[in-house]
Write a protein that holds these residues in place. Structure first.
Motif, PDB file in Angstrom:
ATOM      1  N   PRO A  81       0.805  -1.226   0.000  1.00 58.18           N
ATOM      2  CA  PRO A  81       0.000   0.000   0.000  1.00 58.18           C
ATOM      3  C   PRO A  81       0.837   1.274   0.000  1.00 58.18           C
ATOM      4  O   PRO A  81       0.525   2.229  -0.720  1.00 58.18           O
ATOM      5  N   ASP A 189      -1.382   4.315   6.954  1.00 62.39           N
ATOM      6  CA  ASP A 189      -2.710   3.734   7.156  1.00 62.39           C
ATOM      7  C   ASP A 189      -3.495   3.876   5.857  1.00 62.39           C
ATOM      8  O   ASP A 189      -4.039   4.951   5.563  1.00 62.39           O
ATOM      9  N   PRO A 190      -3.570   2.832   5.029  1.00 62.75           N
ATOM     10  CA  PRO A 190      -4.216   2.975   3.718  1.00 62.75           C
ATOM     11  C   PRO A 190      -5.709   3.249   3.802  1.00 62.75           C
ATOM     12  O   PRO A 190      -6.288   3.792   2.867  1.00 62.75           O
ATOM     13  N   GLN A 191      -6.340   2.892   4.912  1.00 61.10           N
ATOM     14  CA  GLN A 191      -7.778   3.078   5.015  1.00 61.10           C
ATOM     15  C   GLN A 191      -8.170   4.531   5.285  1.00 61.10           C
ATOM     16  O   GLN A 191      -9.317   4.913   5.059  1.00 61.10           O
ATOM     17  N   HIS A 192      -7.242   5.335   5.805  1.00 63.84           N
ATOM     18  CA  HIS A 192      -7.563   6.716   6.156  1.00 63.84           C
ATOM     19  C   HIS A 192      -6.698   7.732   5.412  1.00 63.84           C
ATOM     20  O   HIS A 192      -6.784   8.923   5.689  1.00 63.84           O
ATOM     21  N   TYR A 193      -5.881   7.261   4.499  1.00 62.88           N
ATOM     22  CA  TYR A 193      -5.016   8.184   3.767  1.00 62.88           C
ATOM     23  C   TYR A 193      -5.779   8.815   2.614  1.00 62.88           C
ATOM     24  O   TYR A 193      -6.514   8.138   1.879  1.00 62.88           O
ATOM     25  N   GLN A 223     -13.655   3.695  -3.672  1.00 64.35           N
ATOM     26  CA  GLN A 223     -12.329   4.277  -3.825  1.00 64.35           C
ATOM     27  C   GLN A 223     -12.183   5.629  -3.158  1.00 64.35           C
ATOM     28  O   GLN A 223     -11.176   6.287  -3.310  1.00 64.35           O
ATOM     29  N   ARG A 228      -7.472   3.541  -2.656  1.00 64.03           N
ATOM     30  CA  ARG A 228      -7.639   2.598  -1.555  1.00 64.03           C
ATOM     31  C   ARG A 228      -7.072   1.250  -1.936  1.00 64.03           C
ATOM     32  O   ARG A 228      -7.775   0.400  -2.479  1.00 64.03           O
ATOM     33  N   ALA A 231      -6.297  -3.859   1.842  1.00 62.17           N
ATOM     34  CA  ALA A 231      -5.745  -3.848   3.197  1.00 62.17           C
ATOM     35  C   ALA A 231      -4.730  -4.955   3.356  1.00 62.17           C
ATOM     36  O   ALA A 231      -4.899  -6.046   2.821  1.00 62.17           O
TER      37      ALA A 231
END
Length: 555
Positions: A81, A189-193, A223, A228, A231
């Protein structure tokens, strides 16, 4: 608003030369534009001021830059990620440079719509990317961060050497920058970037994440708010190397030791500058014992043990009699000469004695580089460099199992000067049994490579060994480095000084570098004859055996 989107569609056509459908992004799907084919969806904008108009124009111009110069839907499964985010940011800067070359007026839209300059003390991932965006967009902008300046230098060098059209060249520098962030332990943090620059799209146009086909609106919803990537799985987390150990795998701290470090600019040692933390490895709890023994033990069983030559030295307690020459007379031989003369026989002229050579005990410590980069695969295969290092060390320990030499395997990694981790994987005088094989077989790489402090601590262990040949054999895959040092020569000179200190204490040092570009720095550290370079990691076991034998047999 319809007239506004129609005007933006005309702008896109004027820049791209093709029809681009510009539509509003329905609902609260996100704050970034989305480019899907030739369809551009813009988030709702309530700002009708000149700044708001400039932002919308920058969104359209950026999307047009991707349409004209980017390759869409590249496979993302081969990248982590963080790598996807950095490659996307570099690609954004590349295509914007190309568009500004064709239409110089759009530079003002991009420059005026950048994210505000972040706090210089913020070293988070988003802040570093935002500072890099600003450096690549504004030639006169200055930043004191080493990583950000490296990004500008690599980008400009690539522009000069390969040109802006070479996508793969910029992909390469993005990989270098992403690897540096990994070495710096920057968390992602790929979920919140979200992409820092508000005018840039979510980069979903660039990547194919392998998801099942879905209607465009559903894909858009998946997306937002930014690109995104999938994970990371538990297996990926285990391979990251810089996260916490699993529960039940706590390492037992054995002690802390302070060591100096050489400052090449001040030309003096900084006393008590580094802290070496010696720990009892707990990696055996990461794998079932049976799997560890299979990984660590079977490797050496498939390889024939090596017969290693042993050091020999003159020993006056061991006398060779009946010699042609020597420094003393053999009295027994002299008496026999007198008897032979009385009997009128021809006497044996070998009348002398001289000291013989007895086996000299040696203590060899193999010091393994356990940094994060050792987890990289060898020649694109399934095995990592660290796996090859373990195989070579186990083979060497097995070959010495019935020898008189004393042998040990230690490892190290570092997380700034305050945390140089040191692991005693196999102690001097301890047999290579199943528990030791399991510990070595399950070891993994983490953090960075502060060689000087590790060499000083290894030399302290050798000072307690019996008199004889004492040596350290370092196995590493790169130049010394750490996240709190930005001068590339600083740790090289410190390691060189650590070698000199060990030499004065009667400890020889040598190195095997698994790095085709290692000649310059490894020669500077170890000297002309005390290193070898393994261009092919698969040759490491044989090279390690030869170098260890050479150290043990040295006079």
């Amino acid at each position: 608003m319809k007239d506004s989107y129609a005007a933006l569609a005309l702008l896109a056509r004027g820049l791209a030369g093709v029809d681009v459908e510009v539509q509003p992004l329905e609902g609260n799907a996100g704050t970034r534009a989305v480019l899907a084919g030739k369809r551009l969806l813009l988030p709702a904008q309530d700002d009708d001021s000149s700044d708001g108009e400039r932002l919308r124009c920058a969104m359209v111009a950026h999307a047009v830059a991707h349409l004209g110069h980017s390759q869409p839907a590249r496979p993302a499964r081969t990248l982590k990620p963080m790598g996807i985010a950095i490659v996307s940011a570099i690609e954004d800067a590349r295509v914007e440079r190309l568009l500004c070359r064709d239409f110089p007026g759009v530079h003002g839209w991009f420059a005026g719509s950048l994210a505000p300059a972040p706090d210089p003390l913020d070293l988070g991932f988003a802040a570093l990317v935002s500072r890099m965006d600003r450096m690549l967009m504004l030639p006169a902008w200055q930043d004191d961060n080493h990583w950000v300046n490296k990004a500008r230098r690599l980008f400009d060098e690539t522009v000069a050497s390969a040109g802006l059209e070479d996508h793969d060249a910029f992909r390469t520098i993005a990989s270098i920058l992403a690897n540096d962030l990994g070495q710096m332990r920057v968390r992602f943090d790929p979920q919140h970037y979200a992409v820092p620059a508000p005018y840039r799209d979510d980069n979903s146009y660039l990547w194919d994440f392998g998801e099942a086909e879905a209607p465009p609106d559903e894909a858009i919803a998946l997306q937002q708010p930014g690109a995104r990537p999938p994970a990371p799985t538990d297996a990926d987390a285990a391979n990251q190397g810089d996260g916490p150990l699993p529960e039940g795998a706590a390492e037992l701290e054995l002690g802390r030791y302070s060591y100096p470090e050489w400052d090449r600019k001040l030309e003096r040692l900084r006393p008590g500058w580094c802290t070496v933390i010696e720990k009892l490895p707990a990696w055996q709890s990461l794998l079932p014992v049976r799997e560890q023994q299979t990984a660590a033990g079977n490797t050496t069983e498939r390889l024939a043990p090596l017969a290693l030559p042993r050091a020999r030295q003159l020993d006056r307690t061991h006398r060779l009699r009946r010699q042609w020459e020597g420094d003393d007379v053999d009295l027994n031989a002299a008496i026999e000469v007198l008897v032979d003369r009385r009997l009128r026989l021809r006497p044996d002229p070998r009348l002398f004695m001289r000291p013989g050579k007895a086996s000299r005990p040696s203590s060899v410590l193999v010091l393994l580089d356990l940094s994060e980069s050792a987890n990289d695969p060898v020649h694109g295969g399934a095995r990592s460099l660290l796996d090859v290092e373990k195989q070579a060390a186990l083979l060497l320990a097995g070959s010495n199992a019935r020898g008189a030499d004393r042998f040990a395997i230690h490892g190290f990694s570092s997380n700034t000067r305050a945390e140089v981790y040191y692991y005693r994987l196999l102690e001097f005088g301890r047999p290579l049994e199943a528990p030791s094989r399991a510990v070595i077989g399950a070891v993994r790489g983490r953090y960075s490579t502060r060689i000087g402090a590790a060499l000083r601590h290894a030399a302290s262990h050798l000072r307690a060994e019996p008199s004889g040949q004492r040596a350290i054999l370092l196995v590493t895959d790169g130049a010394p480095s750490d996240i709190d040092v930005h001068d590339p020569k600083y740790l090289i000179e410190d390691a060189r000084m650590a070698i000199a200190e060990a030499r004065e204490a009667g400890v020889r040092t040598a190195c095997i570098a698994v790095d085709s570009a290692a000649d310059a720095y490894v020669r500077r550290i170890f000297g002309w004859r005390n290193y070898c370079i393994a261009d092919d990691a698969r040759s490491l076991p044989a090279r390690l055996a030869r170098m260890s034998a050479r150290l043990a047999a040295a006079n």
